[in-house]
Design a protein around this motif. Structure first.
Motif, PDB file in Angstrom:
ATOM      1  N   GLN A  57       0.827  -1.217   0.000  1.00  0.00           N
ATOM      2  CA  GLN A  57       0.000   0.000   0.000  1.00  0.00           C
ATOM      3  C   GLN A  57       0.855   1.259   0.000  1.00  0.00           C
ATOM      4  O   GLN A  57       0.507   2.255  -0.623  1.00  0.00           O
ATOM      5  CB  GLN A  57      -0.896   0.027   1.239  1.00  0.00           C
ATOM      6  CG  GLN A  57      -2.110  -0.861   1.124  1.00  0.00           C
ATOM      7  CD  GLN A  57      -2.852  -0.993   2.457  1.00  0.00           C
ATOM      8  OE1 GLN A  57      -2.752  -0.133   3.333  1.00  0.00           O
ATOM      9  NE2 GLN A  57      -3.576  -2.082   2.609  1.00  0.00           N
ATOM     10  N   ASP A  58       1.958   1.208   0.711  1.00  0.00           N
ATOM     11  CA  ASP A  58       2.792   2.403   0.869  1.00  0.00           C
ATOM     12  C   ASP A  58       3.791   2.589  -0.271  1.00  0.00           C
ATOM     13  O   ASP A  58       4.310   3.688  -0.461  1.00  0.00           O
ATOM     14  CB  ASP A  58       3.570   2.329   2.188  1.00  0.00           C
ATOM     15  CG  ASP A  58       2.662   2.483   3.400  1.00  0.00           C
ATOM     16  OD1 ASP A  58       1.546   2.997   3.226  1.00  0.00           O
ATOM     17  OD2 ASP A  58       3.070   2.080   4.497  1.00  0.00           O
ATOM     18  N   CYS A  59       4.083   1.547  -0.989  1.00  0.00           N
ATOM     19  CA  CYS A  59       5.087   1.615  -2.059  1.00  0.00           C
ATOM     20  C   CYS A  59       4.697   2.658  -3.103  1.00  0.00           C
ATOM     21  O   CYS A  59       3.546   2.700  -3.552  1.00  0.00           O
ATOM     22  CB  CYS A  59       5.222   0.244  -2.723  1.00  0.00           C
ATOM     23  SG  CYS A  59       6.447   0.233  -4.051  1.00  0.00           S
ATOM     24  N   TYR A 119       9.626  -3.768  -4.599  1.00  0.00           N
ATOM     25  CA  TYR A 119      10.859  -4.499  -4.948  1.00  0.00           C
ATOM     26  C   TYR A 119      11.803  -4.655  -3.760  1.00  0.00           C
ATOM     27  O   TYR A 119      12.554  -5.633  -3.714  1.00  0.00           O
ATOM     28  CB  TYR A 119      11.598  -3.787  -6.078  1.00  0.00           C
ATOM     29  CG  TYR A 119      10.784  -3.616  -7.323  1.00  0.00           C
ATOM     30  CD1 TYR A 119      10.491  -4.699  -8.145  1.00  0.00           C
ATOM     31  CD2 TYR A 119      10.303  -2.367  -7.685  1.00  0.00           C
ATOM     32  CE1 TYR A 119       9.738  -4.539  -9.285  1.00  0.00           C
ATOM     33  CE2 TYR A 119       9.560  -2.189  -8.827  1.00  0.00           C
ATOM     34  CZ  TYR A 119       9.267  -3.282  -9.629  1.00  0.00           C
ATOM     35  OH  TYR A 119       8.519  -3.112 -10.753  1.00  0.00           O
ATOM     36  N   CYS A 120      11.756  -3.706  -2.825  1.00  0.00           N
ATOM     37  CA  CYS A 120      12.646  -3.826  -1.658  1.00  0.00           C
ATOM     38  C   CYS A 120      12.274  -5.051  -0.826  1.00  0.00           C
ATOM     39  O   CYS A 120      13.106  -5.582  -0.098  1.00  0.00           O
ATOM     40  CB  CYS A 120      12.621  -2.559  -0.817  1.00  0.00           C
ATOM     41  SG  CYS A 120      10.997  -2.182  -0.110  1.00  0.00           S
ATOM     42  N   ALA A 121      11.019  -5.494  -0.938  1.00  0.00           N
ATOM     43  CA  ALA A 121      10.571  -6.695  -0.231  1.00  0.00           C
ATOM     44  C   ALA A 121      10.600  -7.925  -1.140  1.00  0.00           C
ATOM     45  O   ALA A 121      11.042  -9.001  -0.737  1.00  0.00           O
ATOM     46  CB  ALA A 121       9.145  -6.486   0.293  1.00  0.00           C
ATOM     47  N   CYS A 158      12.681   5.832  -4.134  1.00  0.00           N
ATOM     48  CA  CYS A 158      12.629   5.086  -2.861  1.00  0.00           C
ATOM     49  C   CYS A 158      12.967   5.943  -1.638  1.00  0.00           C
ATOM     50  O   CYS A 158      12.343   5.760  -0.584  1.00  0.00           O
ATOM     51  CB  CYS A 158      13.550   3.875  -2.917  1.00  0.00           C
ATOM     52  SG  CYS A 158      12.947   2.522  -3.945  1.00  0.00           S
ATOM     53  N   PRO A 159      13.945   6.859  -1.722  1.00  0.00           N
ATOM     54  CA  PRO A 159      14.235   7.662  -0.524  1.00  0.00           C
ATOM     55  C   PRO A 159      13.038   8.477  -0.035  1.00  0.00           C
ATOM     56  O   PRO A 159      12.987   8.866   1.131  1.00  0.00           O
ATOM     57  CB  PRO A 159      15.379   8.583  -0.975  1.00  0.00           C
ATOM     58  CG  PRO A 159      16.067   7.789  -2.044  1.00  0.00           C
ATOM     59  CD  PRO A 159      14.947   7.088  -2.784  1.00  0.00           C
ATOM     60  N   THR A 178      11.042   3.338   3.334  1.00  0.00           N
ATOM     61  CA  THR A 178      12.466   3.606   3.549  1.00  0.00           C
ATOM     62  C   THR A 178      12.717   4.064   4.982  1.00  0.00           C
ATOM     63  O   THR A 178      13.624   3.574   5.654  1.00  0.00           O
ATOM     64  CB  THR A 178      12.961   4.670   2.554  1.00  0.00           C
ATOM     65  OG1 THR A 178      13.055   4.073   1.269  1.00  0.00           O
ATOM     66  CG2 THR A 178      14.326   5.210   2.937  1.00  0.00           C
ATOM     67  N   ASP A 179      11.888   4.986   5.476  1.00  0.00           N
ATOM     68  CA  ASP A 179      12.023   5.458   6.849  1.00  0.00           C
ATOM     69  C   ASP A 179      11.730   4.339   7.836  1.00  0.00           C
ATOM     70  O   ASP A 179      12.446   4.146   8.815  1.00  0.00           O
ATOM     71  CB  ASP A 179      11.027   6.595   7.102  1.00  0.00           C
ATOM     72  CG  ASP A 179      11.655   7.942   6.843  1.00  0.00           C
ATOM     73  OD1 ASP A 179      12.873   7.984   6.596  1.00  0.00           O
ATOM     74  OD2 ASP A 179      10.929   8.951   6.888  1.00  0.00           O
ATOM     75  N   ARG A 180      10.658   3.632   7.574  1.00  0.00           N
ATOM     76  CA  ARG A 180      10.182   2.633   8.546  1.00  0.00           C
ATOM     77  C   ARG A 180      11.214   1.545   8.799  1.00  0.00           C
ATOM     78  O   ARG A 180      11.351   1.047   9.907  1.00  0.00           O
ATOM     79  CB  ARG A 180       8.880   2.025   8.039  1.00  0.00           C
ATOM     80  CG  ARG A 180       8.109   1.261   9.092  1.00  0.00           C
ATOM     81  CD  ARG A 180       6.762   0.793   8.545  1.00  0.00           C
ATOM     82  NE  ARG A 180       6.015   1.901   7.993  1.00  0.00           N
ATOM     83  CZ  ARG A 180       5.293   1.842   6.855  1.00  0.00           C
ATOM     84  NH1 ARG A 180       5.219   0.726   6.191  1.00  0.00           N
ATOM     85  NH2 ARG A 180       4.650   2.891   6.415  1.00  0.00           N
ATOM     86  N   TYR A 181      11.915   1.157   7.735  1.00  0.00           N
ATOM     87  CA  TYR A 181      12.865   0.044   7.862  1.00  0.00           C
ATOM     88  C   TYR A 181      14.324   0.494   7.768  1.00  0.00           C
ATOM     89  O   TYR A 181      15.214  -0.329   7.576  1.00  0.00           O
ATOM     90  CB  TYR A 181      12.554  -1.034   6.807  1.00  0.00           C
ATOM     91  CG  TYR A 181      11.203  -1.672   7.057  1.00  0.00           C
ATOM     92  CD1 TYR A 181      11.044  -2.638   8.041  1.00  0.00           C
ATOM     93  CD2 TYR A 181      10.089  -1.267   6.336  1.00  0.00           C
ATOM     94  CE1 TYR A 181       9.805  -3.194   8.299  1.00  0.00           C
ATOM     95  CE2 TYR A 181       8.839  -1.819   6.589  1.00  0.00           C
ATOM     96  CZ  TYR A 181       8.706  -2.779   7.569  1.00  0.00           C
ATOM     97  OH  TYR A 181       7.475  -3.318   7.825  1.00  0.00           O
TER      98      TYR A 181
END
Ligand code: SF4
Ligand code: SF4
Length: 69
Positions: free
Chosen positions: A11-13, A29-31, A46-47, A52-55
């Motif tokens: 949802q956040d991507c 894609y990061c997951a 992505c930044p 990005t912040d969460r993980y």
């Protein structure tokens, strides 16, 4: 950090707003890991993504290089 392949991440991507994003592809894609499609690297956003912040991610272009680790 490893990113879970979760509904929240999908949802956040924001890959869909990225100039590099290939049409009709999965995202997060990061997951999920890199795309099978041909991708030209153009201004990965992505930044700016909340994931990005969460993980505490430091990378970009996961669609080319594969999942965050
Ligand atoms: S960090 Fe990038 S690949 Fe991961 S969810 Fe955000 S926009 Fe998508
Ligand atoms: S991983 Fe980065 S470069 Fe690839 S589609 Fe998502 S925001 Fe764009």
């Amino acid at each position: 950090m490893t990113v879970p392949d979760s509904d929240q991440v999908h949802q956040d991507c924001i890959c869909g707003d990225c100039p590099s994003y290939p049409a009709n592809d999965v995202w997060s894609y990061c997951a999920r890991g890199k795309s099978d499609k041909e991708i030209e690297r153009v201004n990965c956003i992505c930044p700016e993504c909340p994931v990005t912040d969460r993980y505490d991610l430091v990378g970009t272009y996961y669609c080319k290089s594969g999942a965050a680790d």
